[in-house]
Design a protein around this motif. Structure first.
Motif, PDB file in Angstrom:
ATOM      1  N   GLY A 265      34.316 -25.111 -17.887  1.00 26.83           N
ATOM      2  CA  GLY A 265      35.059 -23.861 -17.993  1.00 26.83           C
ATOM      3  C   GLY A 265      36.307 -24.084 -18.816  1.00 26.83           C
ATOM      4  N   GLY A 266      36.623 -23.132 -19.699  1.00 29.79           N
ATOM      5  CA  GLY A 266      37.725 -23.346 -20.626  1.00 29.79           C
ATOM      6  C   GLY A 266      38.725 -22.219 -20.688  1.00 29.79           C
ATOM      7  N   SER A 267      39.801 -22.475 -21.398  1.00 29.66           N
ATOM      8  CA  SER A 267      40.847 -21.469 -21.581  1.00 29.66           C
ATOM      9  C   SER A 267      40.431 -20.364 -22.542  1.00 29.66           C
ATOM     10  CB  SER A 267      42.140 -22.138 -22.069  1.00 29.66           C
ATOM     11  OG  SER A 267      42.702 -22.933 -21.042  1.00 29.66           O
ATOM     12  N   ASP A 268      39.249 -20.476 -23.130  1.00 33.20           N
ATOM     13  CA  ASP A 268      38.683 -19.378 -23.905  1.00 33.20           C
ATOM     14  C   ASP A 268      38.023 -18.341 -23.000  1.00 33.20           C
ATOM     15  OD1 ASP A 268      36.638 -21.044 -23.067  1.00 33.20           O
ATOM     16  OD2 ASP A 268      35.447 -20.787 -24.892  1.00 33.20           O
ATOM     17  N   GLY A 269      38.033 -18.595 -21.666  1.00 32.13           N
ATOM     18  CA  GLY A 269      37.367 -17.703 -20.735  1.00 32.13           C
ATOM     19  C   GLY A 269      35.880 -17.953 -20.616  1.00 32.13           C
ATOM     20  N   GLY A 270      35.390 -19.011 -21.238  1.00 30.40           N
ATOM     21  CA  GLY A 270      33.964 -19.294 -21.273  1.00 30.40           C
ATOM     22  C   GLY A 270      33.502 -20.256 -20.204  1.00 30.40           C
ATOM     23  N   VAL A 271      32.220 -20.120 -19.829  1.00 35.99           N
ATOM     24  CA  VAL A 271      31.531 -21.059 -18.957  1.00 35.99           C
ATOM     25  C   VAL A 271      30.245 -21.471 -19.663  1.00 35.99           C
ATOM     26  CG1 VAL A 271      30.366 -21.417 -16.746  1.00 35.99           C
ATOM     27  CG2 VAL A 271      32.461 -20.054 -16.837  1.00 35.99           C
ATOM     28  N   CYS A 272      30.043 -22.784 -19.805  1.00 37.94           N
ATOM     29  CA  CYS A 272      28.840 -23.315 -20.455  1.00 37.94           C
ATOM     30  C   CYS A 272      28.182 -24.326 -19.521  1.00 37.94           C
ATOM     31  CB  CYS A 272      29.174 -24.017 -21.767  1.00 37.94           C
ATOM     32  SG  CYS A 272      30.013 -22.987 -22.982  1.00 37.94           S
ATOM     33  N   VAL A 273      26.855 -24.447 -19.618  1.00 32.86           N
ATOM     34  CA  VAL A 273      26.117 -25.474 -18.890  1.00 32.86           C
ATOM     35  C   VAL A 273      25.457 -26.394 -19.904  1.00 32.86           C
ATOM     36  CG1 VAL A 273      24.193 -25.960 -17.337  1.00 32.86           C
ATOM     37  CG2 VAL A 273      25.763 -24.092 -16.828  1.00 32.86           C
ATOM     38  N   TRP A 274      25.581 -27.715 -19.666  1.00 31.48           N
ATOM     39  CA  TRP A 274      25.156 -28.725 -20.634  1.00 31.48           C
ATOM     40  C   TRP A 274      24.138 -29.674 -20.022  1.00 31.48           C
ATOM     41  CZ3 TRP A 274      27.619 -27.888 -25.273  1.00 31.48           C
ATOM     42  CH2 TRP A 274      28.806 -27.141 -25.224  1.00 31.48           C
ATOM     43  N   ASP A 275      23.216 -30.125 -20.851  1.00 35.91           N
ATOM     44  CA  ASP A 275      22.290 -31.191 -20.498  1.00 35.91           C
ATOM     45  C   ASP A 275      22.804 -32.457 -21.170  1.00 35.91           C
ATOM     46  OD1 ASP A 275      20.252 -32.984 -20.140  1.00 35.91           O
ATOM     47  OD2 ASP A 275      18.665 -31.721 -20.964  1.00 35.91           O
ATOM     48  N   GLY A 276      23.398 -33.338 -20.359  1.00 40.14           N
ATOM     49  CA  GLY A 276      24.001 -34.534 -20.929  1.00 40.14           C
ATOM     50  C   GLY A 276      22.996 -35.501 -21.524  1.00 40.14           C
ATOM     51  N   GLN A 277      21.762 -35.507 -21.012  1.00 42.55           N
ATOM     52  CA  GLN A 277      20.753 -36.426 -21.518  1.00 42.55           C
ATOM     53  C   GLN A 277      20.299 -36.034 -22.924  1.00 42.55           C
ATOM     54  OE1 GLN A 277      19.619 -39.286 -20.001  1.00 42.55           O
ATOM     55  NE2 GLN A 277      21.272 -38.894 -18.537  1.00 42.55           N
ATOM     56  N   SER A 278      20.043 -34.756 -23.120  1.00 47.97           N
ATOM     57  CA  SER A 278      19.582 -34.309 -24.441  1.00 47.97           C
ATOM     58  C   SER A 278      20.732 -33.902 -25.353  1.00 47.97           C
ATOM     59  CB  SER A 278      18.614 -33.126 -24.288  1.00 47.97           C
ATOM     60  OG  SER A 278      19.281 -31.999 -23.753  1.00 47.97           O
ATOM     61  N   LYS A 279      21.957 -33.910 -24.793  1.00 49.47           N
ATOM     62  CA  LYS A 279      23.162 -33.551 -25.548  1.00 49.47           C
ATOM     63  C   LYS A 279      23.070 -32.133 -26.102  1.00 49.47           C
ATOM     64  CE  LYS A 279      23.757 -38.401 -26.878  1.00 49.47           C
ATOM     65  NZ  LYS A 279      23.945 -39.361 -27.982  1.00 49.47           N
ATOM     66  N   LYS A 280      22.570 -31.217 -25.257  1.00 49.29           N
ATOM     67  CA  LYS A 280      22.390 -29.838 -25.672  1.00 49.29           C
ATOM     68  C   LYS A 280      23.062 -28.889 -24.680  1.00 49.29           C
ATOM     69  CE  LYS A 280      19.506 -30.732 -29.129  1.00 49.29           C
ATOM     70  NZ  LYS A 280      19.849 -30.439 -30.537  1.00 49.29           N
ATOM     71  N   ARG A 281      23.520 -27.741 -25.196  1.00 53.54           N
ATOM     72  CA  ARG A 281      23.992 -26.675 -24.324  1.00 53.54           C
ATOM     73  C   ARG A 281      22.794 -25.858 -23.856  1.00 53.54           C
ATOM     74  NH1 ARG A 281      27.893 -22.689 -27.101  1.00 53.54           N
ATOM     75  NH2 ARG A 281      25.942 -21.699 -27.730  1.00 53.54           N
ATOM     76  N   LEU A 282      22.721 -25.620 -22.533  1.00 47.55           N
ATOM     77  CA  LEU A 282      21.609 -24.854 -21.974  1.00 47.55           C
ATOM     78  C   LEU A 282      21.864 -23.355 -22.048  1.00 47.55           C
ATOM     79  CD1 LEU A 282      20.798 -27.047 -18.836  1.00 47.55           C
ATOM     80  CD2 LEU A 282      19.715 -27.098 -21.091  1.00 47.55           C
ATOM     81  N   TRP A 283      23.066 -22.928 -21.687  1.00 47.13           N
ATOM     82  CA  TRP A 283      23.429 -21.513 -21.792  1.00 47.13           C
ATOM     83  C   TRP A 283      24.934 -21.356 -21.629  1.00 47.13           C
ATOM     84  CZ3 TRP A 283      25.870 -19.397 -17.511  1.00 47.13           C
ATOM     85  CH2 TRP A 283      25.625 -19.979 -16.275  1.00 47.13           C
ATOM     86  N   LYS A 284      25.401 -20.163 -21.926  1.00 47.20           N
ATOM     87  CA  LYS A 284      26.803 -19.852 -21.698  1.00 47.20           C
ATOM     88  C   LYS A 284      26.937 -18.396 -21.280  1.00 47.20           C
ATOM     89  CE  LYS A 284      28.068 -18.535 -26.437  1.00 47.20           C
ATOM     90  NZ  LYS A 284      29.064 -18.733 -27.512  1.00 47.20           N
ATOM     91  N   LEU A 285      28.016 -18.107 -20.567  1.00 42.55           N
ATOM     92  CA  LEU A 285      28.328 -16.742 -20.169  1.00 42.55           C
ATOM     93  C   LEU A 285      29.203 -16.081 -21.221  1.00 42.55           C
ATOM     94  CD1 LEU A 285      29.231 -17.072 -16.370  1.00 42.55           C
ATOM     95  CD2 LEU A 285      27.129 -16.176 -17.355  1.00 42.55           C
ATOM     96  N   ASN A 286      29.123 -14.760 -21.305  1.00 44.35           N
ATOM     97  CA  ASN A 286      30.103 -14.032 -22.105  1.00 44.35           C
ATOM     98  C   ASN A 286      31.503 -14.366 -21.589  1.00 44.35           C
ATOM     99  OD1 ASN A 286      28.151 -12.834 -23.636  1.00 44.35           O
ATOM    100  ND2 ASN A 286      28.311 -10.826 -22.682  1.00 44.35           N
ATOM    101  N   PRO A 287      32.479 -14.545 -22.473  1.00 47.93           N
ATOM    102  CA  PRO A 287      33.819 -14.930 -22.020  1.00 47.93           C
ATOM    103  C   PRO A 287      34.449 -13.911 -21.076  1.00 47.93           C
ATOM    104  CG  PRO A 287      33.602 -15.238 -24.378  1.00 47.93           C
ATOM    105  CD  PRO A 287      32.388 -14.482 -23.937  1.00 47.93           C
ATOM    106  N   PHE A 288      35.177 -14.424 -20.097  1.00 41.68           N
ATOM    107  CA  PHE A 288      35.971 -13.577 -19.214  1.00 41.68           C
ATOM    108  C   PHE A 288      37.278 -13.213 -19.918  1.00 41.68           C
ATOM    109  CE2 PHE A 288      33.143 -15.877 -16.362  1.00 41.68           C
ATOM    110  CZ  PHE A 288      32.680 -14.854 -15.536  1.00 41.68           C
ATOM    111  N   HIS A 289      38.093 -12.381 -19.271  1.00 40.34           N
ATOM    112  CA  HIS A 289      39.285 -11.834 -19.924  1.00 40.34           C
ATOM    113  C   HIS A 289      40.425 -12.836 -20.044  1.00 40.34           C
ATOM    114  CE1 HIS A 289      40.238 -11.423 -15.654  1.00 40.34           C
ATOM    115  NE2 HIS A 289      41.504 -11.306 -15.994  1.00 40.34           N
ATOM    116  N   THR A 290      40.337 -13.943 -19.314  1.00 36.90           N
ATOM    117  CA  THR A 290      41.348 -14.999 -19.414  1.00 36.90           C
ATOM    118  C   THR A 290      40.704 -16.333 -19.045  1.00 36.90           C
ATOM    119  OG1 THR A 290      43.629 -15.618 -18.849  1.00 36.90           O
ATOM    120  CG2 THR A 290      42.251 -14.742 -17.063  1.00 36.90           C
ATOM    121  N   SER A 291      41.510 -17.367 -18.899  1.00 38.95           N
ATOM    122  CA  SER A 291      41.008 -18.732 -18.723  1.00 38.95           C
ATOM    123  C   SER A 291      40.137 -18.891 -17.481  1.00 38.95           C
ATOM    124  CB  SER A 291      42.187 -19.699 -18.601  1.00 38.95           C
ATOM    125  OG  SER A 291      43.092 -19.550 -19.665  1.00 38.95           O
ATOM    126  N   VAL A 292      39.218 -19.843 -17.556  1.00 42.77           N
ATOM    127  CA  VAL A 292      38.504 -20.328 -16.376  1.00 42.77           C
ATOM    128  C   VAL A 292      39.229 -21.584 -15.906  1.00 42.77           C
ATOM    129  CG1 VAL A 292      36.345 -21.306 -15.502  1.00 42.77           C
ATOM    130  CG2 VAL A 292      36.301 -19.332 -17.058  1.00 42.77           C
TER     131      VAL A 292
END
Length: 343
Positions: A265-292
């Motif tokens: 979760g970041g200060s861009d308001g975004g949430v992402c889920v990652w697969d560390g083994q394949s080094k890929k992003r699985l999905w992300k949410l539309n950004p919220f109105h402020t930081s996560v």
């Protein structure tokens, strides 16, 4: 005008998510689901000096406990019956929501940034801006069982089955044996070039993940030979007209309890889920109105708590963004590694 596809994405998020009541007016410093399988109880600590207990399944606020000063962290004890909290008051507090009894386990000389409970050894572990890591026994008050000098302010901490990892203000990562806190097993410089914001140990205990204030995440391994495979990647960034790419702080990391993938979760308001083994992003949410500011998966991995609150990366804002506490339902398809997906 919004595209039809954008409308479908927004509708899906509303359907999958619920908003918990009374999150408070200030920054939510930590959210933490109960460690009990099947439990939907959720703790939330805040800069408004309150710790809140929710039932995430019904959306009810079950209890609220006021402390003296803003809280920086919270955790459950092993059986989920008591809460631990710490913050600017420097005290390590244990509170039983059922009996309404409160204990002060002890005190640091400066603010307590991190608090965790270690199930196997029944230790309460705290890391502070006073440059110490302490272990406390809930049955004994006032005096820590062990105190270790870190040599730097603690910014983040995680506790695994065998190890404790502490990220410091000097960008160091110190690794401790949870049963022997007299000195670190290892002290290494983070591979990230900016301030460490969060640290988490992987579910297989082989690696730890750190995030920084400039939109990067690093995956490093405890074993020196395996650590040759360490890597870092950019995330939580946005392109801005006329100024190129902007990097946002990555404030939170949380591993899924069953599949071993992790969310950020970041200060861009975004949430992402990652697969560390394949080094890929699985999905992300539309950004919220402020930081996560914080994330937590439930023990069974079917819910993700998202603390949406301004983290003061750009100083004071008037009026400040309104905090929200979101619980999103999680499906296996969203968090399974790419190599094992069968959806």
């Amino acid at each position: 005008a919004s595209s039809p596809e954008a409308g479908r994405i927004v509708c899906r998020r509303i359907k999958m998510s619920s908003k918990l009541p009374f999150p408070g007016p200030d920054c939510i410093s930590r959210v933490h689901f109960s460690p009990l399988a099947g439990s939907a109880q959720l703790l939330a600590s805040s800069w408004d000096s309150n710790i809140r207990l929710y039932d995430a399944s019904s959306g009810q606020l079950l209890a609220l406990k006021k402390q003296q000063l803003p809280l920086l962290d919270c955790a459950f004890t092993q059986d989920g019956s008591k809460s631990l909290s710490a913050g600017l008051a420097r005290k390590v507090m244990l509170f039983d929501f059922t009996s309404q009894k409160e204990q002060c386990l002890g005190e640091h000389t400066e603010a307590v940034k991190c608090i965790e409970f270690h199930d196997k050894t029944q230790q309460v572990l705290t890391a502070s801006w006073d440059r110490t890591l302490c272990s406390w026994d809930a049955r004994q008050r006032a005096t820590p069982v062990a105190t270790v000098r870190l040599g730097t302010k603690a910014f983040c901490m995680d506790v695994a089955e065998e190890n404790i990892v502490v990220g410091g203000a000097d960008r160091s990562v110190q690794v401790f044996d949870v049963r022997r806190l007299d000195e670190p097993l290892e002290k290494r410089e983070s591979s990230l070039k900016n301030q460490i914001r969060a640290i988490k140990v992987s579910r297989d205990q082989r690696a730890f993940v750190t995030s920084s204030a400039e939109g990067r995440v690093a995956v490093e391994y405890f074993d020196q030979e395996e650590n040759r495979q360490r890597y870092a990647f950019k995330c939580h960034r946005a392109r801005e007209l006329g100024s190129g790419e902007r990097a946002f702080a990555v404030n939170a990391i949380e591993f899924h309890p069953r599949h071993g993938t992790f969310a950020t979760g970041g200060s861009d308001g975004g949430v992402c889920v990652w697969d560390g083994q394949s080094k890929k992003r699985l999905w992300k949410l539309n950004p919220f109105h402020t930081s996560v500011s914080s994330l937590s998966f439930s023990a069974d991995g079917t819910r993700l708590a998202i603390a949406v609150s301004y983290t003061f990366d750009e100083g004071e804002r008037m009026p400040p963004p309104v905090p929200e506490l979101i619980v999103r339902k999680i499906t296996d398809c969203e968090v399974m590694p790419k190599t094992s997906k069968d959806c």
